[in-house]
Scaffold this motif. Structure first.
Motif, PDB file in Angstrom:
ATOM      1  N   LEU A   1     -13.753 -57.748  -5.843  1.00 33.30           N
ATOM      2  CA  LEU A   1     -14.526 -58.591  -6.746  1.00 33.30           C
ATOM      3  C   LEU A   1     -13.558 -59.005  -7.857  1.00 33.30           C
ATOM      4  N   THR A   2     -12.988 -60.187  -7.701  1.00 30.09           N
ATOM      5  CA  THR A   2     -11.916 -60.643  -8.584  1.00 30.09           C
ATOM      6  C   THR A   2     -12.347 -61.902  -9.325  1.00 30.09           C
ATOM      7  N   TYR A   3     -12.131 -61.911 -10.651  1.00 29.14           N
ATOM      8  CA  TYR A   3     -12.649 -63.000 -11.479  1.00 29.14           C
ATOM      9  C   TYR A   3     -11.634 -63.468 -12.522  1.00 29.14           C
ATOM     10  N   SER A   4     -11.789 -64.718 -12.907  1.00 33.58           N
ATOM     11  CA  SER A   4     -11.066 -65.265 -14.055  1.00 33.58           C
ATOM     12  C   SER A   4     -11.849 -64.910 -15.309  1.00 33.58           C
ATOM     13  N   LEU A   5     -11.205 -64.229 -16.246  1.00 35.67           N
ATOM     14  CA  LEU A   5     -11.870 -63.880 -17.501  1.00 35.67           C
ATOM     15  C   LEU A   5     -12.021 -65.096 -18.414  1.00 35.67           C
ATOM     16  N   LYS A   6     -11.317 -66.153 -18.095  1.00 36.93           N
ATOM     17  CA  LYS A   6     -11.384 -67.374 -18.901  1.00 36.93           C
ATOM     18  C   LYS A   6     -12.589 -68.226 -18.524  1.00 36.93           C
ATOM     19  N   THR A   7     -12.850 -68.354 -17.219  1.00 36.19           N
ATOM     20  CA  THR A   7     -13.916 -69.237 -16.749  1.00 36.19           C
ATOM     21  C   THR A   7     -15.112 -68.484 -16.151  1.00 36.19           C
ATOM     22  N   GLY A   8     -14.892 -67.239 -15.744  1.00 37.37           N
ATOM     23  CA  GLY A   8     -15.947 -66.483 -15.082  1.00 37.37           C
ATOM     24  C   GLY A   8     -16.013 -66.753 -13.588  1.00 37.37           C
ATOM     25  N   LYS A   9     -15.118 -67.592 -13.083  1.00 40.87           N
ATOM     26  CA  LYS A   9     -15.107 -67.950 -11.673  1.00 40.87           C
ATOM     27  C   LYS A   9     -14.664 -66.768 -10.814  1.00 40.87           C
ATOM     28  N   LYS A  10     -15.340 -66.582  -9.684  1.00 40.13           N
ATOM     29  CA  LYS A  10     -14.907 -65.578  -8.715  1.00 40.13           C
ATOM     30  C   LYS A  10     -13.742 -66.149  -7.931  1.00 40.13           C
ATOM     31  N   LEU A  11     -12.657 -65.395  -7.827  1.00 43.41           N
ATOM     32  CA  LEU A  11     -11.438 -65.884  -7.204  1.00 43.41           C
ATOM     33  C   LEU A  11     -11.313 -65.415  -5.762  1.00 43.41           C
ATOM     34  N   ASN A  12     -10.724 -66.277  -4.923  1.00 45.71           N
ATOM     35  CA  ASN A  12     -10.456 -65.892  -3.539  1.00 45.71           C
ATOM     36  C   ASN A  12      -8.952 -65.733  -3.335  1.00 45.71           C
ATOM     37  N   VAL A  13      -8.555 -65.418  -2.132  1.00 46.24           N
ATOM     38  CA  VAL A  13      -7.153 -65.103  -1.865  1.00 46.24           C
ATOM     39  C   VAL A  13      -6.227 -66.285  -2.163  1.00 46.24           C
ATOM     40  N   TYR A  14      -6.700 -67.516  -1.964  1.00 49.28           N
ATOM     41  CA  TYR A  14      -5.870 -68.682  -2.264  1.00 49.28           C
ATOM     42  C   TYR A  14      -5.652 -68.845  -3.765  1.00 49.28           C
ATOM     43  N   ASP A  15      -6.597 -68.389  -4.550  1.00 53.21           N
ATOM     44  CA  ASP A  15      -6.479 -68.496  -6.007  1.00 53.21           C
ATOM     45  C   ASP A  15      -5.423 -67.545  -6.574  1.00 53.21           C
ATOM     46  N   VAL A  16      -5.204 -66.408  -5.915  1.00 54.97           N
ATOM     47  CA  VAL A  16      -4.326 -65.377  -6.485  1.00 54.97           C
ATOM     48  C   VAL A  16      -2.970 -65.276  -5.797  1.00 54.97           C
ATOM     49  N   ALA A  17      -2.842 -65.779  -4.574  1.00 52.71           N
ATOM     50  CA  ALA A  17      -1.575 -65.689  -3.848  1.00 52.71           C
ATOM     51  C   ALA A  17      -0.625 -66.803  -4.281  1.00 52.71           C
ATOM     52  N   LYS A  18       0.637 -66.484  -4.368  1.00 49.31           N
ATOM     53  CA  LYS A  18       1.642 -67.459  -4.796  1.00 49.31           C
ATOM     54  C   LYS A  18       1.961 -68.411  -3.649  1.00 49.31           C
ATOM     55  N   GLY A  19       2.104 -69.710  -3.984  1.00 55.01           N
ATOM     56  CA  GLY A  19       2.457 -70.703  -2.979  1.00 55.01           C
ATOM     57  C   GLY A  19       1.362 -71.726  -2.781  1.00 55.01           C
ATOM     58  N   SER A  20       1.659 -72.744  -1.988  1.00 54.07           N
ATOM     59  CA  SER A  20       0.672 -73.781  -1.692  1.00 54.07           C
ATOM     60  C   SER A  20      -0.391 -73.226  -0.754  1.00 54.07           C
ATOM     61  N   ARG A  21      -1.510 -73.902  -0.687  1.00 53.66           N
ATOM     62  CA  ARG A  21      -2.589 -73.454   0.188  1.00 53.66           C
ATOM     63  C   ARG A  21      -2.116 -73.386   1.645  1.00 53.66           C
ATOM     64  N   ALA A  22      -1.331 -74.397   2.047  1.00 50.63           N
ATOM     65  CA  ALA A  22      -0.849 -74.447   3.429  1.00 50.63           C
ATOM     66  C   ALA A  22       0.081 -73.272   3.739  1.00 50.63           C
ATOM     67  N   SER A  23       0.995 -72.965   2.798  1.00 49.15           N
ATOM     68  CA  SER A  23       1.940 -71.870   3.033  1.00 49.15           C
ATOM     69  C   SER A  23       1.232 -70.514   3.026  1.00 49.15           C
ATOM     70  N   VAL A  24       0.246 -70.370   2.147  1.00 44.65           N
ATOM     71  CA  VAL A  24      -0.517 -69.115   2.088  1.00 44.65           C
ATOM     72  C   VAL A  24      -1.325 -68.942   3.373  1.00 44.65           C
ATOM     73  N   LYS A  25      -1.893 -70.028   3.867  1.00 43.13           N
ATOM     74  CA  LYS A  25      -2.691 -69.966   5.100  1.00 43.13           C
ATOM     75  C   LYS A  25      -1.846 -69.478   6.266  1.00 43.13           C
ATOM     76  N   LYS A  26      -0.611 -69.984   6.371  1.00 47.06           N
ATOM     77  CA  LYS A  26       0.281 -69.557   7.451  1.00 47.06           C
ATOM     78  C   LYS A  26       0.562 -68.057   7.368  1.00 47.06           C
ATOM     79  N   LYS A  27       0.749 -67.573   6.147  1.00 46.57           N
ATOM     80  CA  LYS A  27       1.030 -66.148   5.960  1.00 46.57           C
ATOM     81  C   LYS A  27      -0.194 -65.296   6.284  1.00 46.57           C
ATOM     82  N   LEU A  28      -1.374 -65.807   5.964  1.00 52.58           N
ATOM     83  CA  LEU A  28      -2.603 -65.084   6.271  1.00 52.58           C
ATOM     84  C   LEU A  28      -2.793 -64.961   7.780  1.00 52.58           C
ATOM     85  N   VAL A  29      -2.555 -66.054   8.482  1.00 58.00           N
ATOM     86  CA  VAL A  29      -2.692 -66.040   9.942  1.00 58.00           C
ATOM     87  C   VAL A  29      -1.674 -65.091  10.558  1.00 58.00           C
TER      88      VAL A  29
END
Length: 218
Positions: A138-166
């Protein structure tokens, strides 16, 4: 130091506790963890336990209120699901004796700085048959209150992170049908020490194993 508050019980025993959080930095959050526990006993020594640790942030900002509301929503969903473990315990009294079915969730903060807070959840469930253990976050931004997912916290572009996840999920046994049923942004993860520990939770011996990605937050 812990402060325990005992609540009265009717058909079940309920315990509510508060765990004091460590002193927070300016970019972190102060919080408490409420311990909820319900135990129901049946014939022939059969019983069932529902236990849940609910974190709640301190403060009155819009972000804190949003986060606390979402955390309570997660608790409410688990409490509703706990009816299953009580149902099976009552149902199985005629066939089994001296069993303890359970649905328990423990919660621990693994990251609390840089305007982000991450709680690791560890759920253990058993009501006869196969036991299910799952790790989540359960990971959140204390600034906005938004719940964060793995793309929000992992370094890199969405495409590069997706490749690493797969790639990481495949190493832990994920096959083609896994990716058809799983949205990668919903993968369980833990944010800790500048890394993202991803738990693809592929069925089998690797269920609780993880792989790591570099995090945006140190």
């Amino acid at each position: 130091m812990k402060k325990i508050v005992m609540a009265g019980a009717l058909a079940a025993a309920v315990t509510v506790g508060l765990v004091a959080a460590p002193k927070a930095e300016a970019s972190s959050a102060k919080y408490t963890i409420k311990q909820y526990r319900t135990v129901k006993k049946y014939k022939h020594g059969m019983k069932a336990t529902f236990s849940y640790q609910l974190p709640q942030l301190k403060g009155n900002s819009a972000a804190v209120k949003k986060i606390n509301k979402d955390l309570k929503k997660s608790y409410s969903a688990e409490k509703k699901n706990s009816k299953t473990v009580f149902h099976f315990a009552k149902q199985d009294t005629a066939e089994f004796s001296n069993q303890n079915y359970f649905d328990t969730t423990t919660t621990k903060a693994t990251y609390n700085k840089s305007k982000v807070i991450s709680f690791r959840t560890y759920k253990k469930w058993w009501a006869g048959g196969v036991r299910r253990d799952t790790l989540g976050s359960l990971t959140y931004s204390l600034k906005t209150g938004k719940k964060l997912n793995v793309y929000d916290v992992a370094k890199g572009s969405r495409a590069s992170v997706k490749k690493k996840l797969v790639k990481g999920a495949k190493k832990l046994g994920a096959e083609s049908y896994y990716f058809k049923s799983m949205n990668l942004k919903d993968l369980s993860f833990v944010l800790k020490n500048g890394k993202v520990y991803v738990y693809p939770q592929v069925n089998g011996p690797t269920m609780l194993k993880s792989f790591t990605l570099s995090a945006r937050y140190k």
